[in-house]
Design a protein around this motif. Structure first.
Motif, PDB file in Angstrom:
ATOM      1  N   UNK A 149      -0.478   0.042   1.929  1.00 26.52           N
ATOM      2  CA  UNK A 149      -1.765   0.709   2.124  1.00 26.52           C
ATOM      3  C   UNK A 149      -1.678   2.220   1.929  1.00 26.52           C
ATOM      4  N   UNK A 150      -0.505   2.726   1.649  1.00 23.29           N
ATOM      5  CA  UNK A 150      -0.305   4.179   1.500  1.00 23.29           C
ATOM      6  C   UNK A 150       0.137   4.533   0.083  1.00 23.29           C
ATOM      7  N   UNK A 151      -0.382   3.811  -0.886  1.00 27.69           N
ATOM      8  CA  UNK A 151      -0.022   4.043  -2.280  1.00 27.69           C
ATOM      9  C   UNK A 151      -1.195   4.662  -3.032  1.00 27.69           C
ATOM     10  N   UNK A 152      -0.894   5.450  -4.038  1.00 29.27           N
ATOM     11  CA  UNK A 152      -1.920   5.987  -4.938  1.00 29.27           C
ATOM     12  C   UNK A 152      -1.254   6.326  -6.258  1.00 29.27           C
ATOM     13  N   UNK A 153      -2.052   6.441  -7.304  1.00 24.14           N
ATOM     14  CA  UNK A 153      -1.537   6.742  -8.639  1.00 24.14           C
ATOM     15  C   UNK A 153      -1.698   8.236  -8.924  1.00 24.14           C
ATOM     16  N   UNK A 201       3.420   9.096  -2.577  1.00 26.66           N
ATOM     17  CA  UNK A 201       2.904   7.800  -2.122  1.00 26.66           C
ATOM     18  C   UNK A 201       3.926   7.090  -1.237  1.00 26.66           C
ATOM     19  N   UNK A 202       3.454   6.471  -0.174  1.00 26.84           N
ATOM     20  CA  UNK A 202       4.319   5.672   0.674  1.00 26.84           C
ATOM     21  C   UNK A 202       5.341   6.439   1.468  1.00 26.84           C
ATOM     22  N   UNK A 203       5.247   7.752   1.500  1.00 28.57           N
ATOM     23  CA  UNK A 203       6.249   8.557   2.214  1.00 28.57           C
ATOM     24  C   UNK A 203       5.917   8.656   3.701  1.00 28.57           C
ATOM     25  N   UNK A 204       6.932   8.940   4.501  1.00 29.19           N
ATOM     26  CA  UNK A 204       6.704   9.119   5.941  1.00 29.19           C
ATOM     27  C   UNK A 204       5.785  10.313   6.197  1.00 29.19           C
ATOM     28  N   UNK A 205       5.773  11.278   5.278  1.00 32.72           N
ATOM     29  CA  UNK A 205       4.930  12.466   5.448  1.00 32.72           C
ATOM     30  C   UNK A 205       3.459  12.113   5.226  1.00 32.72           C
ATOM     31  N   UNK A 206       3.177  11.320   4.205  1.00 31.01           N
ATOM     32  CA  UNK A 206       1.808  10.864   3.966  1.00 31.01           C
ATOM     33  C   UNK A 206       1.316  10.048   5.157  1.00 31.01           C
ATOM     34  N   UNK A 207       2.182   9.212   5.700  1.00 26.03           N
ATOM     35  CA  UNK A 207       1.821   8.380   6.849  1.00 26.03           C
ATOM     36  C   UNK A 207       1.559   9.255   8.076  1.00 26.03           C
ATOM     37  N   UNK A 208       2.372  10.297   8.273  1.00 26.48           N
ATOM     38  CA  UNK A 208       2.167  11.231   9.385  1.00 26.48           C
ATOM     39  C   UNK A 208       0.785  11.876   9.298  1.00 26.48           C
ATOM     40  N   UNK A 209       0.429  12.392   8.127  1.00 30.04           N
ATOM     41  CA  UNK A 209      -0.866  13.051   7.957  1.00 30.04           C
ATOM     42  C   UNK A 209      -1.996  12.052   8.181  1.00 30.04           C
ATOM     43  N   UNK A 210      -1.800  10.808   7.775  1.00 29.92           N
ATOM     44  CA  UNK A 210      -2.799   9.770   8.002  1.00 29.92           C
ATOM     45  C   UNK A 210      -3.066   9.571   9.484  1.00 29.92           C
ATOM     46  N   UNK A 211      -2.043   9.743  10.298  1.00 30.57           N
ATOM     47  CA  UNK A 211      -2.196   9.578  11.740  1.00 30.57           C
ATOM     48  C   UNK A 211      -3.154  10.607  12.321  1.00 30.57           C
ATOM     49  N   UNK A 212      -3.172  11.797  11.736  1.00 27.40           N
ATOM     50  CA  UNK A 212      -4.045  12.867  12.229  1.00 27.40           C
ATOM     51  C   UNK A 212      -5.451  12.771  11.645  1.00 27.40           C
ATOM     52  N   UNK A 213      -5.541  12.466  10.355  1.00 27.63           N
ATOM     53  CA  UNK A 213      -6.818  12.521   9.649  1.00 27.63           C
ATOM     54  C   UNK A 213      -7.466  11.160   9.448  1.00 27.63           C
ATOM     55  N   UNK A 214      -6.665  10.102   9.464  1.00 30.60           N
ATOM     56  CA  UNK A 214      -7.154   8.769   9.124  1.00 30.60           C
ATOM     57  C   UNK A 214      -6.736   8.402   7.712  1.00 30.60           C
ATOM     58  N   UNK A 215      -6.148   7.235   7.546  1.00 33.00           N
ATOM     59  CA  UNK A 215      -5.581   6.831   6.262  1.00 33.00           C
ATOM     60  C   UNK A 215      -6.633   6.745   5.164  1.00 33.00           C
ATOM     61  N   UNK A 216      -7.750   6.082   5.455  1.00 31.64           N
ATOM     62  CA  UNK A 216      -8.764   5.858   4.423  1.00 31.64           C
ATOM     63  C   UNK A 216      -9.330   7.183   3.930  1.00 31.64           C
ATOM     64  N   UNK A 217      -9.617   8.084   4.866  1.00 29.52           N
ATOM     65  CA  UNK A 217     -10.182   9.365   4.441  1.00 29.52           C
ATOM     66  C   UNK A 217      -9.155  10.192   3.675  1.00 29.52           C
ATOM     67  N   UNK A 218      -7.927  10.173   4.127  1.00 31.97           N
ATOM     68  CA  UNK A 218      -6.900  10.950   3.441  1.00 31.97           C
ATOM     69  C   UNK A 218      -6.758  10.499   1.989  1.00 31.97           C
ATOM     70  N   UNK A 219      -6.716   9.214   1.756  1.00 28.41           N
ATOM     71  CA  UNK A 219      -6.550   8.717   0.393  1.00 28.41           C
ATOM     72  C   UNK A 219      -7.765   9.031  -0.475  1.00 28.41           C
ATOM     73  N   UNK A 220      -8.966   9.043   0.131  1.00 29.52           N
ATOM     74  CA  UNK A 220     -10.150   9.442  -0.636  1.00 29.52           C
ATOM     75  C   UNK A 220     -10.070  10.919  -1.023  1.00 29.52           C
ATOM     76  N   UNK A 221      -9.552  11.752  -0.116  1.00 25.25           N
ATOM     77  CA  UNK A 221      -9.378  13.172  -0.426  1.00 25.25           C
ATOM     78  C   UNK A 221      -8.322  13.360  -1.507  1.00 25.25           C
ATOM     79  N   UNK A 222      -7.280  12.551  -1.481  1.00 20.05           N
ATOM     80  CA  UNK A 222      -6.269  12.609  -2.536  1.00 20.05           C
ATOM     81  C   UNK A 222      -6.898  12.233  -3.883  1.00 20.05           C
ATOM     82  N   UNK A 223      -7.753  11.223  -3.882  1.00 20.86           N
ATOM     83  CA  UNK A 223      -8.454  10.838  -5.109  1.00 20.86           C
ATOM     84  C   UNK A 223      -9.231  12.010  -5.675  1.00 20.86           C
TER      85      UNK A 223
END
Length: 386
Positions: free
Chosen positions: A9-13, A324-346
């Motif tokens: 769930x923490x992947x992106x292109x 993608x898939x890094x512990x750092x991306x997962x950490x930031x998701x904990x603060x901001x929310x995974x779904x929103x973070x990935x939309x911002x990355x998009x």
């Protein structure tokens, strides 16, 4: 389990051309994505971050300094080898990542030659012996032979190379550009890259606005950049990293809290230091108004922060864009929310932001940090058979 608990769930292109090969010049001319509420964000440049900070805020900076941790040498047989210093286990004995691993058997001796343009004729090389294998990292413990009166760190400065990440393959950056302007404490295998955007002049402007600053030290090692390799992220084990939070920093955090200010961490390493120390001390994050560090801390942390974590110290953070898939991306998701973070990355990809160590930055304000309030995203259960 919810979708947030799965690595997939923490992947992106990311297009290859968006991996920054060189830092912005000047440093604070990099772009900045400001996430200022649960639903809004803005695009700006990093030097304007002063406009998004408030008087009474506390910026927490990681003052670690990168050592030239990549060494090239030869075994006594003449076979070429490469090592990356991770951390000192005891005096002159370091845990290292090694390449190729098959050449680093227990008892092997390695010679690291000084550069021909070093200009000195004394102590023309450093020798090290492999004394142990570390199963947790796949690395080796190397015991270095250091002449009396010499410092291994000083010697390494003459033979080593700054260890830029492997995705930086065509850079014109010099070694100083991979250090923050406030780097002081030698010992890191990588730079705390969120801090690379600050100039001395920008820090002065921030201070003039009434924003306080303080330092922690976390020496970055394999724990930060080792990939997550298990699908259920709560099974991932972080390798520990050394940190220090002194009495002055604890006092500033307490004063900031008492005055109603906000603690803003510069980088995921500052986050791990603050939250790792608080977790080790048993601080509760259940009552946000009372969250603070209890006492100074000097030890190692293996804290892995992922969605569902109870935040204890940090209110907001400045960070880069992570793999993608890094512990750092997962950490930031904990603060901001995974779904929103990935939309911002998009959106950042569509806007041609530059990614990773030399790339652009994101500021997550406390108002946008859903992880602090206990707000969670709507998630669906994942079919265990899929």
């Amino acid at each position: 389990m919810t979708i947030d608990q799965y690595l997939s769930s923490y992947q992106y292109e990311l297009p290859q051309e968006l991996i920054a090969q060189n830092p912005a010049v000047p440093r604070d001319s990099s772009r900045l994505l400001v996430v200022d509420s649960p639903k809004t964000h803005a695009h700006t440049v990093f030097k304007d971050i002063v406009d998004w900070l408030q008087p009474g805020d506390l910026l927490v900076l990681n003052n670690t300094r990168v050592i030239p941790a990549r060494l090239y040498g030869r075994k006594s047989t003449g076979a070429p080898v490469e090592i990356l210093l991770l951390h000192e286990v005891r005096e002159n004995c370091w845990l290292c990542l090694v390449k190729p691993g098959k050449r680093f058997k227990i008892g092997s001796e390695i010679c690291f030659k000084f550069s021909p343009d070093d200009g000195r004729t004394d102590s023309p090389s450093i020798w090290a012996r492999v004394i142990e294998r570390d199963d947790a990292t796949g690395g080796r413990l190397l015991e270095f032979q250091v002449p009396d009166g010499s410092s291994l760190i000083d010697l390494v400065a003459r033979v080593g190379h700054v260890p830029l990440p492997p995705y930086i393959t065509a850079t014109e950056a010099d070694a100083d550009q991979y250090q923050t302007v406030y780097a002081r404490e030698l010992g890191s295998a990588a730079a705390p890259t969120a801090g690379l955007h600050f100039t001395k002049e920008l820090l002065e402007k921030i201070a003039a606005k009434g924003v306080s600053m303080t330092n922690i030290t976390l020496h970055i090692g394999v724990g930060t950049f080792r990939p997550v390799e298990v699908e259920e992220i709560n099974q991932h084990k972080m390798h520990s990293e050394w940190l220090e939070i002194n009495a002055e920093t604890v006092k500033k955090i307490q004063e900031t809290r008492a005055a109603g200010g906000r603690v803003i961490a510069v980088g995921t390493t500052a986050v791990r230091a603050l939250e790792g120390a608080a977790t080790a001390q048993g601080v509760s994050g259940a009552v946000p108004a009372k969250r603070y560090l209890v006492e100074p801390f000097r030890d190692r942390t293996d804290l892995f922060i992922y969605p569902g974590y109870e935040w204890k110290v940090v209110d907001g953070m400045i960070t880069n864009f992570h793999l993608p898939g890094s512990s750092l991306l997962i950490l930031v998701s904990s603060l901001l929310g995974r779904e929103r973070l990935l939309k911002l990355y998009e959106e950042a990809i569509a806007e041609k932001y530059r990614f990773y160590s030399f790339g652009d930055a994101m500021y997550i304000t406390p108002e946008a940090a859903v992880g602090l309030t206990g707000v969670t995203e709507t998630v669906t259960e994942v079919d265990e058979e899929e």
